[in-house]
Design a protein around this motif. Structure first.
Motif, PDB file in Angstrom:
ATOM      1  N   VAL A   1       0.838  -1.205   0.000  1.00  0.00           N
ATOM      2  CA  VAL A   1       0.000   0.000   0.000  1.00  0.00           C
ATOM      3  C   VAL A   1       0.871   1.253   0.000  1.00  0.00           C
ATOM      4  O   VAL A   1       0.606   2.218  -0.737  1.00  0.00           O
ATOM      5  CB  VAL A   1      -0.945  -0.015   1.224  1.00  0.00           C
ATOM      6  N   ALA A   2       1.917   1.247   0.818  1.00  0.00           N
ATOM      7  CA  ALA A   2       2.803   2.416   0.891  1.00  0.00           C
ATOM      8  C   ALA A   2       3.456   2.699  -0.456  1.00  0.00           C
ATOM      9  O   ALA A   2       3.535   3.865  -0.887  1.00  0.00           O
ATOM     10  CB  ALA A   2       3.871   2.198   1.962  1.00  0.00           C
ATOM     11  N   PHE A   3       3.916   1.665  -1.136  1.00  0.00           N
ATOM     12  CA  PHE A   3       4.594   1.861  -2.421  1.00  0.00           C
ATOM     13  C   PHE A   3       3.656   2.465  -3.458  1.00  0.00           C
ATOM     14  O   PHE A   3       3.993   3.455  -4.122  1.00  0.00           O
ATOM     15  CB  PHE A   3       5.153   0.532  -2.935  1.00  0.00           C
ATOM     16  N   TYR A   4       2.481   1.873  -3.630  1.00  0.00           N
ATOM     17  CA  TYR A   4       1.576   2.350  -4.675  1.00  0.00           C
ATOM     18  C   TYR A   4       1.008   3.733  -4.357  1.00  0.00           C
ATOM     19  O   TYR A   4       0.824   4.558  -5.260  1.00  0.00           O
ATOM     20  CB  TYR A   4       0.452   1.340  -4.903  1.00  0.00           C
ATOM     21  N   LEU A   5       0.730   3.998  -3.078  1.00  0.00           N
ATOM     22  CA  LEU A   5       0.256   5.344  -2.724  1.00  0.00           C
ATOM     23  C   LEU A   5       1.351   6.382  -2.918  1.00  0.00           C
ATOM     24  O   LEU A   5       1.085   7.500  -3.380  1.00  0.00           O
ATOM     25  CB  LEU A   5      -0.236   5.359  -1.276  1.00  0.00           C
ATOM     26  N   LEU A   6       2.586   6.027  -2.577  1.00  0.00           N
ATOM     27  CA  LEU A   6       3.688   6.964  -2.771  1.00  0.00           C
ATOM     28  C   LEU A   6       3.921   7.235  -4.256  1.00  0.00           C
ATOM     29  O   LEU A   6       4.159   8.379  -4.668  1.00  0.00           O
ATOM     30  CB  LEU A   6       4.953   6.396  -2.125  1.00  0.00           C
ATOM     31  N   ARG A   7       3.803   6.203  -5.082  1.00  0.00           N
ATOM     32  CA  ARG A   7       4.000   6.385  -6.518  1.00  0.00           C
ATOM     33  C   ARG A   7       2.903   7.263  -7.130  1.00  0.00           C
ATOM     34  O   ARG A   7       3.174   8.101  -7.995  1.00  0.00           O
ATOM     35  CB  ARG A   7       4.009   5.017  -7.212  1.00  0.00           C
ATOM     36  N   ASP A   8       1.661   7.082  -6.685  1.00  0.00           N
ATOM     37  CA  ASP A   8       0.525   7.770  -7.302  1.00  0.00           C
ATOM     38  C   ASP A   8      -0.045   8.864  -6.400  1.00  0.00           C
ATOM     39  O   ASP A   8      -1.230   9.198  -6.499  1.00  0.00           O
ATOM     40  CB  ASP A   8      -0.581   6.751  -7.626  1.00  0.00           C
ATOM     41  N   TRP A   9       0.788   9.425  -5.514  1.00  0.00           N
ATOM     42  CA  TRP A   9       0.280  10.375  -4.525  1.00  0.00           C
ATOM     43  C   TRP A   9      -0.413  11.564  -5.193  1.00  0.00           C
ATOM     44  O   TRP A   9      -1.529  11.950  -4.814  1.00  0.00           O
ATOM     45  CB  TRP A   9       1.424  10.846  -3.630  1.00  0.00           C
ATOM     46  N   ASP A  10       0.220  12.171  -6.185  1.00  0.00           N
ATOM     47  CA  ASP A  10      -0.381  13.328  -6.853  1.00  0.00           C
ATOM     48  C   ASP A  10      -1.667  12.960  -7.575  1.00  0.00           C
ATOM     49  O   ASP A  10      -2.631  13.726  -7.579  1.00  0.00           O
ATOM     50  CB  ASP A  10       0.620  13.935  -7.849  1.00  0.00           C
ATOM     51  N   ARG A  11      -1.693  11.778  -8.190  1.00  0.00           N
ATOM     52  CA  ARG A  11      -2.905  11.342  -8.887  1.00  0.00           C
ATOM     53  C   ARG A  11      -4.050  11.122  -7.918  1.00  0.00           C
ATOM     54  O   ARG A  11      -5.204  11.461  -8.208  1.00  0.00           O
ATOM     55  CB  ARG A  11      -2.639  10.047  -9.652  1.00  0.00           C
ATOM     56  N   VAL A  12      -3.745  10.538  -6.764  1.00  0.00           N
ATOM     57  CA  VAL A  12      -4.787  10.302  -5.757  1.00  0.00           C
ATOM     58  C   VAL A  12      -5.365  11.627  -5.274  1.00  0.00           C
ATOM     59  O   VAL A  12      -6.595  11.793  -5.172  1.00  0.00           O
ATOM     60  CB  VAL A  12      -4.214   9.484  -4.579  1.00  0.00           C
ATOM     61  N   LEU A  13      -4.491  12.594  -4.983  1.00  0.00           N
ATOM     62  CA  LEU A  13      -4.975  13.896  -4.522  1.00  0.00           C
ATOM     63  C   LEU A  13      -5.798  14.601  -5.597  1.00  0.00           C
ATOM     64  O   LEU A  13      -6.832  15.209  -5.302  1.00  0.00           O
ATOM     65  CB  LEU A  13      -3.789  14.773  -4.108  1.00  0.00           C
ATOM     66  N   ALA A  14      -5.345  14.521  -6.855  1.00  0.00           N
ATOM     67  CA  ALA A  14      -6.095  15.151  -7.945  1.00  0.00           C
ATOM     68  C   ALA A  14      -7.456  14.484  -8.123  1.00  0.00           C
ATOM     69  O   ALA A  14      -8.468  15.168  -8.366  1.00  0.00           O
ATOM     70  CB  ALA A  14      -5.285  15.074  -9.236  1.00  0.00           C
ATOM     71  N   ALA A  15      -7.503  13.156  -7.996  1.00  0.00           N
ATOM     72  CA  ALA A  15      -8.784  12.450  -8.121  1.00  0.00           C
ATOM     73  C   ALA A  15      -9.734  12.840  -6.995  1.00  0.00           C
ATOM     74  O   ALA A  15     -10.942  13.029  -7.215  1.00  0.00           O
ATOM     75  CB  ALA A  15      -8.547  10.939  -8.121  1.00  0.00           C
ATOM     76  N   LEU A  16      -9.213  12.970  -5.780  1.00  0.00           N
ATOM     77  CA  LEU A  16     -10.063  13.403  -4.663  1.00  0.00           C
ATOM     78  C   LEU A  16     -10.582  14.812  -4.888  1.00  0.00           C
ATOM     79  O   LEU A  16     -11.751  15.114  -4.588  1.00  0.00           O
ATOM     80  CB  LEU A  16      -9.270  13.324  -3.356  1.00  0.00           C
ATOM     81  N   LEU A  17      -9.737  15.689  -5.417  1.00  0.00           N
ATOM     82  CA  LEU A  17     -10.171  17.069  -5.653  1.00  0.00           C
ATOM     83  C   LEU A  17     -11.246  17.121  -6.740  1.00  0.00           C
ATOM     84  O   LEU A  17     -12.146  17.971  -6.678  1.00  0.00           O
ATOM     85  CB  LEU A  17      -8.967  17.930  -6.050  1.00  0.00           C
ATOM     86  N   ARG A  18     -11.178  16.228  -7.716  1.00  0.00           N
ATOM     87  CA  ARG A  18     -12.194  16.220  -8.773  1.00  0.00           C
ATOM     88  C   ARG A  18     -13.565  15.782  -8.273  1.00  0.00           C
ATOM     89  O   ARG A  18     -14.581  16.043  -8.928  1.00  0.00           O
ATOM     90  CB  ARG A  18     -11.754  15.292  -9.919  1.00  0.00           C
ATOM     91  N   THR A  19     -13.609  15.117  -7.105  1.00  0.00           N
ATOM     92  CA  THR A  19     -14.914  14.734  -6.548  1.00  0.00           C
ATOM     93  C   THR A  19     -15.628  15.910  -5.905  1.00  0.00           C
ATOM     94  O   THR A  19     -16.818  15.813  -5.596  1.00  0.00           O
ATOM     95  CB  THR A  19     -14.740  13.615  -5.505  1.00  0.00           C
ATOM     96  N   VAL A  20     -14.902  17.019  -5.672  1.00  0.00           N
ATOM     97  CA  VAL A  20     -15.490  18.207  -5.054  1.00  0.00           C
ATOM     98  C   VAL A  20     -16.190  19.026  -6.137  1.00  0.00           C
ATOM     99  O   VAL A  20     -15.686  19.139  -7.260  1.00  0.00           O
ATOM    100  CB  VAL A  20     -14.383  19.039  -4.360  1.00  0.00           C
ATOM    101  N   PRO A  21     -17.374  19.595  -5.865  1.00  0.00           N
ATOM    102  CA  PRO A  21     -18.036  20.467  -6.850  1.00  0.00           C
ATOM    103  C   PRO A  21     -17.101  21.577  -7.320  1.00  0.00           C
ATOM    104  O   PRO A  21     -16.320  22.112  -6.527  1.00  0.00           O
ATOM    105  CB  PRO A  21     -19.234  21.032  -6.067  1.00  0.00           C
ATOM    106  N   PRO A  22     -17.159  21.944  -8.621  1.00  0.00           N
ATOM    107  CA  PRO A  22     -16.220  22.939  -9.173  1.00  0.00           C
ATOM    108  C   PRO A  22     -16.192  24.254  -8.409  1.00  0.00           C
ATOM    109  O   PRO A  22     -15.132  24.852  -8.255  1.00  0.00           O
ATOM    110  CB  PRO A  22     -16.731  23.126 -10.604  1.00  0.00           C
ATOM    111  N   SER A  23     -17.344  24.691  -7.911  1.00  0.00           N
ATOM    112  CA  SER A  23     -17.382  25.977  -7.212  1.00  0.00           C
ATOM    113  C   SER A  23     -16.655  25.930  -5.873  1.00  0.00           C
ATOM    114  O   SER A  23     -16.330  26.971  -5.303  1.00  0.00           O
ATOM    115  CB  SER A  23     -18.840  26.407  -6.992  1.00  0.00           C
ATOM    116  N   TRP A  24     -16.417  24.744  -5.347  1.00  0.00           N
ATOM    117  CA  TRP A  24     -15.755  24.610  -4.041  1.00  0.00           C
ATOM    118  C   TRP A  24     -14.281  24.246  -4.173  1.00  0.00           C
ATOM    119  O   TRP A  24     -13.580  24.173  -3.166  1.00  0.00           O
ATOM    120  CB  TRP A  24     -16.436  23.517  -3.207  1.00  0.00           C
ATOM    121  N   ARG A  25     -13.811  23.991  -5.385  1.00  0.00           N
ATOM    122  CA  ARG A  25     -12.477  23.406  -5.513  1.00  0.00           C
ATOM    123  C   ARG A  25     -11.371  24.352  -5.065  1.00  0.00           C
ATOM    124  O   ARG A  25     -10.401  23.919  -4.444  1.00  0.00           O
ATOM    125  CB  ARG A  25     -12.241  22.972  -6.967  1.00  0.00           C
TER     126      ARG A  25
END
Length: 366
Positions: free
Chosen positions: A185-209
């Motif tokens: 889990v640590a390896f894959y999260l560390l490799r894709d950390w920016d992608r995970v954060l960007a995906a979480l931010l895309r779940t937020v409504p555009p006006s709140w981003r």
């Protein structure tokens, strides 16, 4: 056209009952999501430990991976280097500390009867004489005799624990799963950390981003200061106290020093616990204890000075804003509600709550 909240903040009359209802609905929805998340953590806590531990390791390693990327390495290579470094340090620490701490625990067990003898013959009479406290009902002699008779049969605590765990197939399977999943889990999260954060931010409504990104950046600063900074402070203090007490010649110095560093998660608690335990150990170990006691106090005084002028400003700074009582409450509440997973999550969540409450107060007071 100016949006209704901004218009109201500027004194422009813009009452919109539907907008107020919408804000209430959104607040209720947010509260419901928080409650559901808490219930989900509670229900899933038996399987969450490797994921939370892996996420914390990835969070700790992300700044170093970013620095390696700025040097020209791609994310995969940077992640591999940081991953190997993290787990090499952890493995070396475990392999070195377990035998060392085990020997210190054996020494503590062998010294417990002597400590209780000193408390029975010297410590309690002095307290009775000085403060007029009656300890007549305290029977330390029976406890000392019981320890003297049985400490050797219970000396190998680690072997006993391993033996009990090995008799439970589910416990063994759970431990193996945790040890195996955490680095994955640590390896894959560390490799894709920016992608995970960007995906979480895309779940937020555009006006709140934009607001969410700003809050996330502030939360990251506070959580990073606490998780990374306070961890470094604890390690530095533990090593300093252990080495200093070892130089003084205290037989339990390494154990007391490491425990003092661990207790330093709460400001001043490590100093109080360490100096009290070391003082008792010095008085029991030495017949002429005045000089060793002064040296022990010098070690803890130097450690406290280093923490105040070097470790905390360098590693943590003034960005946390968590009161020591809040730290204690967060750790105890997390452990009570969610067990070990709650302990892991308690301080990061508390730091995030501090940031959110600060913004909520600023929004309400205008």
């Amino acid at each position: 056209m100016m949006d209704p909240p901004a218009a109201l903040n500027r004194g422009v009359g813009y009452p919109r009952p539907m907008n107020d209802a919408l804000r209430i609905y959104r607040a209720g929805l947010g509260l419901a999501l928080v409650v559901f998340t808490g219930l989900l953590i509670y229900w899933l806590q038996p399987i969450l430990t490797p994921f939370i531990a892996g996420a914390l390791l990835a969070y700790l390693g992300d700044p170093l991976a970013r620095r390696l990327q700025r040097l020209g390495l791609n994310r995969m290579i940077a992640t591999s280097i940081v991953f190997l470094l993290l787990f090499s340090v952890l493995a070396a620490g475990v392999l070195m500390l377990i035998p060392l701490v085990g020997r210190q625990i054996d020494t503590l067990q062998s010294q417990l009867p002597g400590m209780l003898t000193w408390a029975q013959e010297t410590g309690l009479p002095w307290l009775e004489q000085t403060f007029g406290i009656d300890f007549g009902t305290v029977d330390l002699a029976a406890l000392r005799n019981a320890i003297s008779e049985h400490w050797q049969s219970t000396g190998n605590v680690a072997a006993e624990v391993v033996g009990r765990i090995s008799r439970s197939g589910m416990a063994v399977a759970g431990a193996i799963a945790t040890l195996a999943l955490t680095p994955v889990v640590a390896f894959y999260l560390l490799r894709d950390w920016d992608r995970v954060l960007a995906a979480l931010l895309r779940t937020v409504p555009p006006s709140w981003r934009a607001t969410t990104a700003q809050l996330a950046a502030e939360c990251d600063e506070v959580v990073g200061a606490f998780v990374r900074g306070q961890l470094l402070v604890m390690i530095s203090l533990g090593l300093f106290y252990a080495f200093g007490l070892w130089l003084v010649g205290l037989q339990l110095g390494i154990l007391i020093g490491l425990l003092s560093g661990l207790a330093a998660i709460v400001p001043y608690l490590g100093f109080i616990v360490g100096i009290a335990a070391a003082t008792a150990a010095v008085i029991v170990q030495y017949s002429d204890w005045l000089i060793p006691l002064l040296l022990v106090w010098v070690v803890f005084g130097a450690g406290q000075a280093l923490e105040s002028v070097a470790f905390t400003p360098l590693f943590v700074g003034d960005r946390i804003g968590l009161h020591p009582v809040a730290v204690i409450f967060a750790v105890l509440a997390g452990g009570q509600l969610f067990g070990f997973v709650g302990v892991l999550l308690a301080l990061p969540i508390a730091a995030v709550v501090v940031v959110l409450l600060r913004h909520a107060h600023a929004f309400v007071t205008g």
